[in-house]
Design an enzyme around this catalytic site. Sequence first.
Site, PDB file in Angstrom:
ATOM      1  N   LYS A  24       0.850  -1.191   0.000  1.00 33.71           N
ATOM      2  CA  LYS A  24       0.000   0.000   0.000  1.00 33.71           C
ATOM      3  C   LYS A  24       0.885   1.241   0.000  1.00 33.71           C
ATOM      4  O   LYS A  24       1.868   1.307   0.752  1.00 33.71           O
ATOM      5  CB  LYS A  24      -0.907  -0.021   1.240  1.00 33.71           C
ATOM      6  CG  LYS A  24      -1.924   1.117   1.294  1.00 33.71           C
ATOM      7  CD  LYS A  24      -2.870   0.955   2.491  1.00 33.71           C
ATOM      8  CE  LYS A  24      -3.889   2.073   2.549  1.00 33.71           C
ATOM      9  NZ  LYS A  24      -4.844   1.917   3.683  1.00 33.71           N
ATOM     10  N   SER A  31     -10.360   0.258   7.261  1.00 38.81           N
ATOM     11  CA  SER A  31      -9.772   0.325   5.915  1.00 38.81           C
ATOM     12  C   SER A  31      -9.055  -0.932   5.456  1.00 38.81           C
ATOM     13  O   SER A  31      -8.574  -0.986   4.323  1.00 38.81           O
ATOM     14  CB  SER A  31      -8.824   1.524   5.812  1.00 38.81           C
ATOM     15  OG  SER A  31      -9.557   2.719   5.742  1.00 38.81           O
ATOM     16  N   SER A  60      -9.854   2.427   2.843  1.00 43.41           N
ATOM     17  CA  SER A  60      -8.945   3.069   1.922  1.00 43.41           C
ATOM     18  C   SER A  60      -8.041   2.107   1.169  1.00 43.41           C
ATOM     19  O   SER A  60      -7.460   2.472   0.146  1.00 43.41           O
ATOM     20  CB  SER A  60      -8.066   4.068   2.686  1.00 43.41           C
ATOM     21  OG  SER A  60      -7.240   3.381   3.627  1.00 43.41           O
TER      22      SER A  60
END
EC number: 6.3.5.7
Length: 493
Positions: free
Chosen positions: A79, A183, A159
Amino acid sequence: MSEFTQLGVKAIRDGVAAGDFTAREVAEAFNAAVADAAALNAFIVTTPDHALASADAVDAKRAKGENLGIMGGVPIGMKDLFATKGVQTTAASHILEGFKPEYESTVSQNLWNAGAGMLGKLNLDQFAMGSSNETSYFGNVNSPWRKAGSNAAMSPGGSSGGSSSAVAARIAPAATGTDTGGSIRQPAAFAGITGIKPTYGRCSRWGVVAFASSLDQAGPMARSVEDCAIMLEAMAGFDPKDATSLKMDVPAWEKGLNADLKGEKIGIPREYRMDGTDAEILDCWERGKQWLRDAGAEIVDISLPHTKYALPAYYIIAPAEASSNLARYDGVRYGLRDLPEGAGLQDMYAATRAAGFGDEVKRRVLIGTYVLSAGFYDAYYTQAQKVRALVARDFEQAWTQCDAILAPTTPTASFPLGSLSDDPLTMYLNDVFAVPASLAGLPAMSVPAMLNSDGLPLGLQLIGKPFDEQGVLNAGLAIQQRAEFEAQPERWW
């Protein structure tokens, strides 16, 4: 080559260790899959050379008979919130575009030390603020899933939407995520994969771009409970560079996996039966209860009375911390600088942030600054912290009656991209089941359970006692074995 992309973390690691195939063969297959999936927009930057170099190092170790590490030969997606030395790290924001750190985050370094390689940096909601992966400066991430009979682009969740999309599409066997208020778990549920947020402090936050420091926690996203256990073991550990890091040994979660729940009590919080929850989600929850009964657990009703206050408290505390954390992006030291002609220092701050931050980030910074301002601090921020303490106390009292909690992960399945963009409150409600565990710092995971009538995945959430990731993983394994969720999205990209 494509058969390698059907393998998960454990299968790749064990296959490389046994000599069934080489780490380079695996890396080449996934690099090709990533390059062939540009339509998903899951990656901001790809790093095929990093994946190949790591694979070659693992193959060389195997040739010498050396230990390959718990993630030996597994290429993963990272990420783009984790600092990676010499590789652009942006938090999906224009304000950090082009920033190449001179250091490596502790979590990513732990993974490289364990034998993993990096396929690239995954897209996300800007500064991890969002539930749909529509706030990235680098464009929306597309879910690999589609509604039956529709070509509408669907949300991969947020997210960590790039992470969920990549793992579900089989272009990465696993990925890192971060969970501030859901998330990891919400995108895992939307994409039909598994993701766990460990106890707050279990994984170091050093080198992770901060959103809300008292809530942010890194965790793995993968295709199975076993793969999450392996990856979490590699990621976790005490870090003296992070003041909130737990000074505890990392348990052998993979070895401890056991789907026999005999003698365990699983709590069902009555407050989680909320208005607006899809009927199919509630049906999925009922199935989950039966699966856990079949695994030997006793199902007990519990109460978490302050649940309805958790979400509003979260949307005061998280933006307040974001307002403080994001003050460092001022155009002075690094990242974007917008300096209008004849502008002074304050003008530069304003112009840089106006150009660099997206609308959702600005919204949350404004909310956070407002609730921290003189005259409103006690009315909002102090009250929210009191509610947070009450939410944590609810869980403490629940643990006298049960060993883990079963709940839905999300109130709905995935939704079309753009369908909630003009309704931030409905968007925020995506996190209603995920936020309480975050406020209390508890380990929680989402496990895929079934497809709904539209052919979209639904997830079940398990919440555990502090430091009891093993209990959460074991209950998740019991559900995984009974749900037998093998569905994959049909390729359209």
